[in-house]
Design a protein around this motif. Structure first.
Motif, PDB file in Angstrom:
ATOM      1  N   ARG A   1     -23.002 -41.047 -68.685  1.00 28.95           N
ATOM      2  CA  ARG A   1     -23.609 -42.408 -67.275  1.00 28.95           C
ATOM      3  C   ARG A   1     -24.246 -40.946 -66.913  1.00 28.95           C
ATOM      4  NH1 ARG A   1     -19.206 -46.259 -66.414  1.00 28.95           N
ATOM      5  NH2 ARG A   1     -19.801 -46.440 -64.293  1.00 28.95           N
ATOM      6  N   SER A   2     -23.908 -40.756 -65.561  1.00 29.70           N
ATOM      7  CA  SER A   2     -25.386 -39.822 -64.661  1.00 29.70           C
ATOM      8  C   SER A   2     -24.972 -38.224 -64.770  1.00 29.70           C
ATOM      9  CB  SER A   2     -25.040 -40.762 -63.248  1.00 29.70           C
ATOM     10  OG  SER A   2     -24.092 -39.883 -62.883  1.00 29.70           O
ATOM     11  N   LEU A   3     -24.087 -38.586 -66.038  1.00 29.15           N
ATOM     12  CA  LEU A   3     -24.205 -37.018 -65.404  1.00 29.15           C
ATOM     13  C   LEU A   3     -24.328 -36.236 -67.228  1.00 29.15           C
ATOM     14  CD1 LEU A   3     -20.415 -37.224 -64.696  1.00 29.15           C
ATOM     15  CD2 LEU A   3     -21.583 -36.542 -63.174  1.00 29.15           C
ATOM     16  N   GLU A   4     -24.540 -34.808 -67.272  1.00 26.56           N
ATOM     17  CA  GLU A   4     -25.398 -34.055 -67.674  1.00 26.56           C
ATOM     18  C   GLU A   4     -24.467 -32.859 -67.883  1.00 26.56           C
ATOM     19  OE1 GLU A   4     -28.285 -32.788 -70.851  1.00 26.56           O
ATOM     20  OE2 GLU A   4     -27.786 -34.647 -69.806  1.00 26.56           O
ATOM     21  N   LEU A   5     -23.828 -32.911 -68.988  1.00 23.10           N
ATOM     22  CA  LEU A   5     -21.844 -31.676 -68.823  1.00 23.10           C
ATOM     23  C   LEU A   5     -22.397 -30.305 -69.875  1.00 23.10           C
ATOM     24  CD1 LEU A   5     -19.221 -34.876 -69.519  1.00 23.10           C
ATOM     25  CD2 LEU A   5     -20.155 -33.318 -67.194  1.00 23.10           C
ATOM     26  N   ALA A   6     -21.880 -29.702 -69.541  1.00 21.26           N
ATOM     27  CA  ALA A   6     -21.792 -28.006 -70.272  1.00 21.26           C
ATOM     28  C   ALA A   6     -20.496 -28.634 -71.239  1.00 21.26           C
ATOM     29  CB  ALA A   6     -21.375 -27.051 -69.534  1.00 21.26           C
ATOM     30  N   VAL A   7     -21.486 -28.419 -72.650  1.00 20.76           N
ATOM     31  CA  VAL A   7     -19.935 -28.608 -73.573  1.00 20.76           C
ATOM     32  C   VAL A   7     -20.386 -27.411 -74.789  1.00 20.76           C
ATOM     33  CG1 VAL A   7     -19.389 -31.136 -73.153  1.00 20.76           C
ATOM     34  CG2 VAL A   7     -21.280 -29.946 -75.297  1.00 20.76           C
ATOM     35  N   GLY A   8     -19.062 -27.010 -75.301  1.00 14.30           N
ATOM     36  CA  GLY A   8     -19.342 -25.947 -76.537  1.00 14.30           C
ATOM     37  C   GLY A   8     -18.114 -26.043 -77.211  1.00 14.30           C
ATOM     38  N   PRO A   9     -17.829 -24.886 -78.379  1.00 12.16           N
ATOM     39  CA  PRO A   9     -16.023 -24.675 -78.358  1.00 12.16           C
ATOM     40  C   PRO A   9     -15.372 -24.064 -77.999  1.00 12.16           C
ATOM     41  CG  PRO A   9     -18.560 -23.648 -79.439  1.00 12.16           C
ATOM     42  CD  PRO A   9     -18.912 -23.729 -78.228  1.00 12.16           C
ATOM     43  N   GLY A  10     -14.348 -25.276 -78.223  1.00 11.83           N
ATOM     44  CA  GLY A  10     -12.932 -25.314 -77.167  1.00 11.83           C
ATOM     45  C   GLY A  10     -12.847 -26.068 -76.132  1.00 11.83           C
ATOM     46  N   VAL A  11     -14.033 -27.522 -75.779  1.00 15.27           N
ATOM     47  CA  VAL A  11     -13.840 -28.431 -75.174  1.00 15.27           C
ATOM     48  C   VAL A  11     -14.743 -30.201 -76.007  1.00 15.27           C
ATOM     49  CG1 VAL A  11     -15.922 -28.508 -73.884  1.00 15.27           C
ATOM     50  CG2 VAL A  11     -14.152 -29.569 -72.967  1.00 15.27           C
ATOM     51  N   PHE A  12     -13.541 -30.606 -75.670  1.00 16.82           N
ATOM     52  CA  PHE A  12     -13.546 -32.178 -76.211  1.00 16.82           C
ATOM     53  C   PHE A  12     -15.499 -32.842 -76.094  1.00 16.82           C
ATOM     54  CE2 PHE A  12     -13.288 -36.733 -76.633  1.00 16.82           C
ATOM     55  CZ  PHE A  12     -13.137 -36.902 -78.287  1.00 16.82           C
ATOM     56  N   VAL A  13     -16.358 -32.977 -76.891  1.00 16.15           N
ATOM     57  CA  VAL A  13     -16.721 -33.658 -76.293  1.00 16.15           C
ATOM     58  C   VAL A  13     -16.755 -35.112 -76.049  1.00 16.15           C
ATOM     59  CG1 VAL A  13     -19.911 -34.039 -77.488  1.00 16.15           C
ATOM     60  CG2 VAL A  13     -18.474 -32.316 -78.380  1.00 16.15           C
ATOM     61  N   PRO A  14     -17.414 -35.475 -74.463  1.00 17.88           N
ATOM     62  CA  PRO A  14     -17.061 -36.750 -75.035  1.00 17.88           C
ATOM     63  C   PRO A  14     -17.999 -38.022 -75.023  1.00 17.88           C
ATOM     64  CG  PRO A  14     -18.905 -35.280 -73.360  1.00 17.88           C
ATOM     65  CD  PRO A  14     -18.528 -34.535 -74.335  1.00 17.88           C
ATOM     66  N   ARG A  15     -17.744 -38.989 -75.296  1.00 17.97           N
ATOM     67  CA  ARG A  15     -18.013 -39.918 -76.295  1.00 17.97           C
ATOM     68  C   ARG A  15     -18.380 -40.859 -75.960  1.00 17.97           C
ATOM     69  NH1 ARG A  15     -16.298 -35.763 -79.281  1.00 17.97           N
ATOM     70  NH2 ARG A  15     -15.214 -36.287 -80.991  1.00 17.97           N
ATOM     71  N   PRO A  16     -19.670 -41.892 -76.078  1.00 15.69           N
ATOM     72  CA  PRO A  16     -19.964 -43.153 -75.253  1.00 15.69           C
ATOM     73  C   PRO A  16     -18.977 -43.830 -74.885  1.00 15.69           C
ATOM     74  CG  PRO A  16     -21.448 -42.288 -76.875  1.00 15.69           C
ATOM     75  CD  PRO A  16     -20.777 -41.942 -77.360  1.00 15.69           C
ATOM     76  N   GLU A  17     -18.296 -44.352 -75.933  1.00 15.95           N
ATOM     77  CA  GLU A  17     -17.404 -45.810 -75.782  1.00 15.95           C
ATOM     78  C   GLU A  17     -16.451 -44.887 -74.144  1.00 15.95           C
ATOM     79  OE1 GLU A  17     -15.363 -42.730 -79.215  1.00 15.95           O
ATOM     80  OE2 GLU A  17     -17.699 -43.799 -78.465  1.00 15.95           O
ATOM     81  N   THR A  18     -16.209 -44.148 -74.099  1.00 13.84           N
ATOM     82  CA  THR A  18     -15.726 -43.742 -73.295  1.00 13.84           C
ATOM     83  C   THR A  18     -16.150 -44.044 -71.389  1.00 13.84           C
ATOM     84  OG1 THR A  18     -13.994 -41.925 -74.355  1.00 13.84           O
ATOM     85  CG2 THR A  18     -14.240 -41.972 -71.519  1.00 13.84           C
ATOM     86  N   GLU A  19     -17.248 -43.697 -71.851  1.00 15.68           N
ATOM     87  CA  GLU A  19     -18.184 -44.434 -70.622  1.00 15.68           C
ATOM     88  C   GLU A  19     -17.537 -45.485 -70.096  1.00 15.68           C
ATOM     89  OE1 GLU A  19     -22.582 -44.060 -70.903  1.00 15.68           O
ATOM     90  OE2 GLU A  19     -22.013 -42.324 -72.045  1.00 15.68           O
TER      91      GLU A  19
END
Length: 282
Positions: A77-95
């Motif tokens: 959405r409007s966010l830029e999130l930090a991600v990497g090993p250990g966390v689920f990468v958010p998907r476009p469908e969740t928007e």
């Protein structure tokens, strides 16, 4: 360079090779995707160090490491999130799923409506609610020791003073007990993949944390638990939003109806696949 990387990713079976190639080059050169494409059209040259770095990252992507792990960020959405090993990468469908919760919070007849995101992961859902409905109070709950550093980082970076991170387990009967009967929206994207259903995509199978993927024999163990937790937290008329797999809507509606939720309804995503089920607290 763009055509070279695109071909490499295409040969590796990456679903969107041209897009990923442009984004990788843009990441290294600090250029927009459009700028990268313009440079390719004019055959602009690149320093040897840039070419070497792009090729290094392209090899990682060709091994199907998620693009977001390579760049360290995921847009949501409007966010830029930090991600990497250990966390689920958010998907476009969740928007699209989040919009149900945002609409409900905006329509709530209270000056400070409350939302709870059970299983917050990167914080994508909770922080979208907090940023887009700034008069709401939003609580994001996460228990994974691997995911929590990413959750904390994103909550801090968001600057959303109305968002609170809670380290806890959604099955805990005492979780957020101080909010019992006061919450306007409970939302969750729980792990819903059945234990014996191995995802086809290497990016998911090899890199997403198992805790965020697998939900027991039928994939719905956490759905059953969050239904009970949400009933306790929500006030009468409050909305529950659950993201799930495309074949799980009917069974989830049955679970919610048996627990006493009313008006359970399953909604498709933009591709026409069932993606979310909502229900109202009686």
């Amino acid at each position: 360079m763009l055509s070279e990387v695109t071909q490499q990713l295409s040969d590796a079976g990456v679903p969107t090779p041209a897009v990923d190639a442009a984004l990788l080059i843009g990441f290294v050169t600090d250029a927009s995707r459009g700028r990268v494409q313009a440079m390719a059209l004019t055959d602009a040259s690149a320093d040897a160090s840039v070419v070497e770095k792009v090729r290094e990252l392209a090899s990682r992507r060709a091994a199907r490491e998620p693009l977001q792990h390579i760049t360290g960020t995921a847009a949501f959405r409007s966010l830029e999130l930090a991600v990497g090993p250990g966390v689920f990468v958010p998907r476009p469908e969740t928007e699209h799923v989040v919009q149900f919760a945002i609409d409900a919070l905006r329509q709530a007849a209270r000056p400070e409506p409350i939302a709870v995101d059970l299983g917050s992961g990167s914080g994508a859902i909770a922080l979208s609610l907090a940023v887009e409905v700034p008069h709401a109070r939003v609580f994001g709950v996460e228990k994974s020791a691997d995911a929590l550093p990413w959750t904390r980082r994103n909550f801090e970076a968001s600057g959303a003073a109305n968002a609170t991170l809670v380290e806890g387990d959604l099955v805990d009967p005492a979780l957020l007990a101080e909010l019992d009967g006061t919450v306007d929206v409970v939302i969750s994207n729980p792990p819903y993949v059945p234990a014996d259903a191995v995802p086809r995509d290497p990016e998911v199978r090899l890199f997403d944390p198992a805790m965020a993927l697998y939900g027991g024999p039928d994939g719905l163990d956490l759905v059953r638990a969050l239904s009970h937790t949400a009933l306790r937290l929500a006030h009468p008329g409050a909305l529950l939003v659950i993201e799930h797999g495309e074949l799980q809507g009917e069974e989830i509606r049955g679970i919610l109806a048996a627990d006493g939720w009313r008006a359970a309804s399953t909604h498709p995503d933009l591709t026409g696949r069932d993606r979310a089920t909502t229900a109202l607290r009686p």
